[in-house]
Design an enzyme around this catalytic site. Structure first.
Site, PDB file in Angstrom:
ATOM      1  N   SER A 116      29.709  52.727  35.337  1.00 17.06           N
ATOM      2  CA  SER A 116      30.068  52.188  36.642  1.00 17.06           C
ATOM      3  C   SER A 116      31.580  52.178  36.729  1.00 17.06           C
ATOM      4  CB  SER A 116      29.510  50.763  36.772  1.00 17.06           C
ATOM      5  OG  SER A 116      29.312  50.398  38.107  1.00 17.06           O
ATOM      6  N   ARG A 117      32.099  52.398  37.953  1.00 20.90           N
ATOM      7  CA  ARG A 117      33.553  52.432  38.091  1.00 20.90           C
ATOM      8  C   ARG A 117      34.154  51.046  37.918  1.00 20.90           C
ATOM      9  NH1 ARG A 117      33.250  55.145  43.819  1.00 20.90           N
ATOM     10  NH2 ARG A 117      32.082  53.200  43.936  1.00 20.90           N
ATOM     11  N   ILE A 159      21.634  45.794  43.257  1.00 26.98           N
ATOM     12  CA  ILE A 159      20.249  45.895  42.772  1.00 26.98           C
ATOM     13  C   ILE A 159      20.197  46.010  41.250  1.00 26.98           C
ATOM     14  CG2 ILE A 159      19.929  48.412  42.966  1.00 26.98           C
ATOM     15  CD1 ILE A 159      17.445  45.594  43.903  1.00 26.98           C
ATOM     16  N   ASP A 182      16.656  52.113  55.442  1.00 22.90           N
ATOM     17  CA  ASP A 182      16.753  51.793  54.005  1.00 22.90           C
ATOM     18  C   ASP A 182      15.732  50.717  53.631  1.00 22.90           C
ATOM     19  OD1 ASP A 182      18.553  51.810  51.330  1.00 22.90           O
ATOM     20  OD2 ASP A 182      18.057  49.752  51.910  1.00 22.90           O
ATOM     21  N   LYS A 219      15.146  53.892  45.210  1.00 21.17           N
ATOM     22  CA  LYS A 219      14.722  54.386  46.514  1.00 21.17           C
ATOM     23  C   LYS A 219      15.872  54.247  47.494  1.00 21.17           C
ATOM     24  CE  LYS A 219      14.648  51.611  49.262  1.00 21.17           C
ATOM     25  NZ  LYS A 219      15.623  50.657  49.915  1.00 21.17           N
TER      26      LYS A 219
END
Ligand code: NAP
Length: 309
Positions: A40-41, A18, A172, A94
């Protein structure tokens, strides 16, 4: 506490589907925002300063006062808590958390720290939602039927977190429909029964039927191949209203209704976040998530065929 003036420096955390599909383009096109860093990893955004460790990022960039968390719900609370403790404004994808209580804890912390917390609901920003809401004010709602059927392999390719505890399964996407429902209905409703279909090898449902007061019902299914269905059909004392394509299109008695120019869901979310930061306010509405929690509490469980990506 209101902060500075736009463009605000913002960091995106969790560079996955996303973030790439929506957050990065929305931020890069907006005069309100400067995408100053990512955390971010493994994910990065070309031309943007990249961090791998959140604690190190918070220490290194105190000048970045807004943080948008695009992580799955399971790790989100720990990141949000750290960001708020570091007095940063926080925007949550969300659903805003794994549980209601953890989001309420974040609300209390944001208030104590004097920073903004925005629990975003992207579907509420769809082009037809505000128009549907204003039409319903002058009508009596007699019933609502929600059909939210999509292909989990297309929208969550290989994302095992959706089937792990806290991932919510088909809730979700279903919570997007309920975010619209709770926005547009003049009178609130509550869940009276539900049936949840759990794949025998998974911890969250792949399909669900929810029945509410007020003759409101919803069917969610993640096994839909081919055309996808995101419809909310509303019967009223003055005829039918339907929101289609996840709220992008509005129909009145079966006829498409003209809608004003629309910036898109994520540009609208970021415009709202900029407004909240400027005003020193928060926006955390848990109504959609209460219905999901109720369905998980009250729903009858049915075991169905195993699911693998
Ligand atoms: P995703 O691609 O699976 O995950 C997003 C990123 O979060 C990953 O790339 C990963 O980045 C990081 N992450 C995952 N697990 C983590 C963990 N345990 N600890 C720390 N970081 C972790 O998920 P997504 O589809 O973008 O969804 C993220 C959120 O957006 C969800 O709440 C979802 O409901 C919402 N959303 C998704 C869509 C969609 O179409 N997929 C649409 C609207 C909203 P690194 O591994 O690089 O750290």
């Amino acid at each position: 506490m209101a902060h500075g003036t736009s463009p605000y420096k913002i960091a995106l955390v969790g560079i996955g589907k996303i973030a790439r599909d929506q957050h990065v383009p929305a931020l890069q096109a907006s005069p309100d925002w400067e995408l100053a860093a990512t955390v971010s990893r493994s994910g990065t955004v070309e031309g943007v300063e990249a961090h791998r460790d959140f604690d190190a990022f918070l220490a290194a960039r105190p000048d970045i006062e807004v943080i948008s968390l695009c992580l799955p719900p399971q790790p989100r609370f720990a990141y949000a808590r750290k960001a708020l403790l570091a007095r940063r404004h926080v925007m949550l994808e969300k659903p805003p958390g794994q549980t209601l209580a953890e989001v309420q804890a974040l609300q209390r912390l944001a208030a104590k720290q004097g920073v903004t917390l925005y629990a975003s609901w992207h579907s509420r920003m769809a082009a037809g939602v505000a128009a549907a809401k204003s039409r319903l004010i002058e009508r009596v709602v007699q019933g609502v039927h929600i059909t939210w059927k999509e292909d989990v392999r297309k929208w969550h390719p290989g994302q095992d977190w959706v089937f792990e505890p806290g991932g919510m399964g088909v809730m979700d996407p279903g919570i997007n429909a309920l975010s619209i429902l709770t926005e547009i209905l003049p009178e609130p409703v509550h869940l009276v029964s539900a049936e949840l279909e759990f794949p025998e090898n998974r911890d969250t449902p792949i399909a669900a039927r929810l029945d509410f007061t007020g003759n409101v019902g919803a069917v969610f299914d993640w096994r839909q191949e081919g055309p996808q269905s995101w419809d909310i059909e509303i019967e009223t004392n003055k005829g039918a209203i339907a929101l289609r394509d996840g709220g992008a299109r509005l129909e009145i008695d079966g006829t498409p209704a003209p809608l004003p120019e629309h910036p898109g869901e994520y540009p609208a979310l970021y415009a709202r976040m900029a407004e909240l930061v400027a005003k020193g306010e928060s926006d955390v509405d848990l109504a959609p998530m209460i219905h999901i929690a109720d369905a998980m509490t009250l729903g009858r469980r049915v075991t169905v065929a195993p699911f693998n990506f």
